[in-house]
Design a protein around this motif. Sequence first.
Motif, PDB file in Angstrom:
ATOM      1  N   ASP A 136      -4.771   3.800  -3.447  1.00 10.05           N
ATOM      2  CA  ASP A 136      -4.054   4.942  -2.885  1.00 10.05           C
ATOM      3  C   ASP A 136      -3.723   6.036  -3.897  1.00 10.05           C
ATOM      4  OD1 ASP A 136      -4.108   3.669  -0.385  1.00 10.05           O
ATOM      5  OD2 ASP A 136      -2.335   2.482  -0.906  1.00 10.05           O
ATOM      6  N   ARG A 194       0.844  -1.187   0.000  1.00 10.94           N
ATOM      7  CA  ARG A 194       0.000   0.000   0.000  1.00 10.94           C
ATOM      8  C   ARG A 194       0.882   1.240   0.000  1.00 10.94           C
ATOM      9  NH1 ARG A 194      -5.449  -0.507   1.486  1.00 10.94           N
ATOM     10  NH2 ARG A 194      -5.454   1.632   0.667  1.00 10.94           N
ATOM     11  N   GLY A 195       0.241   2.406  -0.034  1.00 10.74           N
ATOM     12  CA  GLY A 195       0.954   3.669   0.068  1.00 10.74           C
ATOM     13  C   GLY A 195       1.931   3.883  -1.074  1.00 10.74           C
ATOM     14  N   GLU A 196       3.032   4.561  -0.785  1.00  8.23           N
ATOM     15  CA  GLU A 196       3.999   4.902  -1.819  1.00  8.23           C
ATOM     16  C   GLU A 196       4.651   3.656  -2.421  1.00  8.23           C
ATOM     17  OE1 GLU A 196       6.123   6.678  -4.637  1.00  8.23           O
ATOM     18  OE2 GLU A 196       4.420   7.476  -3.506  1.00  8.23           O
ATOM     19  N   GLY A 239      -2.673  -1.402  -3.650  1.00  5.59           N
ATOM     20  CA  GLY A 239      -2.206  -0.024  -3.715  1.00  5.59           C
ATOM     21  C   GLY A 239      -2.934   0.841  -4.711  1.00  5.59           C
TER      22      GLY A 239
END
Length: 398
Positions: free
Chosen positions: A260, A226-228, A257
């Motif tokens: 996001d 997930r995220g960056e 991801g």
Amino acid sequence: MKQTWLRNVRVETHYLKHEGFTYGAGTEAIDVKMANGVVTEIQPHDRLKMEKEDVNGRAYLLLPSLREMHCHLDKSKLGVPWRPITPAKNLVERFTSEIRELDGLSLSLKDRARNLIDTELANGVTFFRSHIDVHPRVGQRYLEDVQAVLQEYEDQLDFELVAFPQHGLLRSEAYGEMKQALQSGVQFVGGVDPASLDGDVKRSLSQTFELATAHQVPIDIHVHDRGENGRETVRTLLDYTKQSGWHGKVAISHAFGLNDFAGEERAEVFTALAEAGMTIVSSVPINGNVPPLEELRSYGVNVLLGCDNVYDSWSPFGTGRVLEKLNRYAEIFRLTSQEQLTNALQLISGQPLALANEESWLKPGMAASFILVEASSTAEFVARQSQIKASFYKGCRN
């Protein structure tokens, strides 16, 4: 030439509407002639007298056979006495202990793989894509066992195998084992979390694409990040797909991801996924990590479903019923109309039904692989998980 008539089955031909509301599907009773594994003739039912050797479809609904697009035939524990999963502090501890656990089971990998295959065959599946662990800790032995088992089922199913470096392509130095697997005929290159597991997105994906292009095979990579980490992995996959000319040859499994991305970048990335012909494969988990699959479909991204874990070291759950996954998908994304539920079947069949165009999906020349179900329509089959009465693979009943 072996010929068989499947008599008295129903196929959907159009939607039923009243004052703008679609309330069902119209069907036509037909007979289907099958020869050498393909449909050779379709005609209205009752034109010809039923012969003793004909198969009586008993007016069941005929639908395309189902596809299991993400499973692990080497990992299932089906057939051994019940135990909940062993606690693990993290991903590394989980996959490290998994080898010891699976190798210590009272039932062989081959027998456990057969149990999973038989379970899915009974639930209408005639196509499998399975990820198989390939890395220095297990070498080629899991792959060789699965390949041997699949040879036993050559008259019942089609399959694709994915060489899967479960412990990380870089982290476990699996490149050599992956190369050997591809040389033995494995059809896909796999991968897993090049950011969080391998620690180097570009180097990990560079080696993945190097293997794919050298052996002229597609890619199906697990991306849970997930995220960056997740965003960087997706962006790099898009870049490398374009650079390698691998349009239509890259699938991302899980792809959590994708949730996001936001704003303009979200629209740009989802458009790019569609333009690159990328596929998103999901097991539709209910832990909040489901990617925005319906939104992706609205951009033209291909989405497919699979069961993934079916009682293994990672999860005590899973039934081996891909229809159950589609039913969950429809509930999560609120697909409640006749049209939405009908169109959703493509996620587990790979076959669009095109009822809006009043066309039958069944055509002469196509593989005679389909299921007979006790339902008035595809929508009812998906929503109510109707019973599958029979499954055919290339003209033969499973």
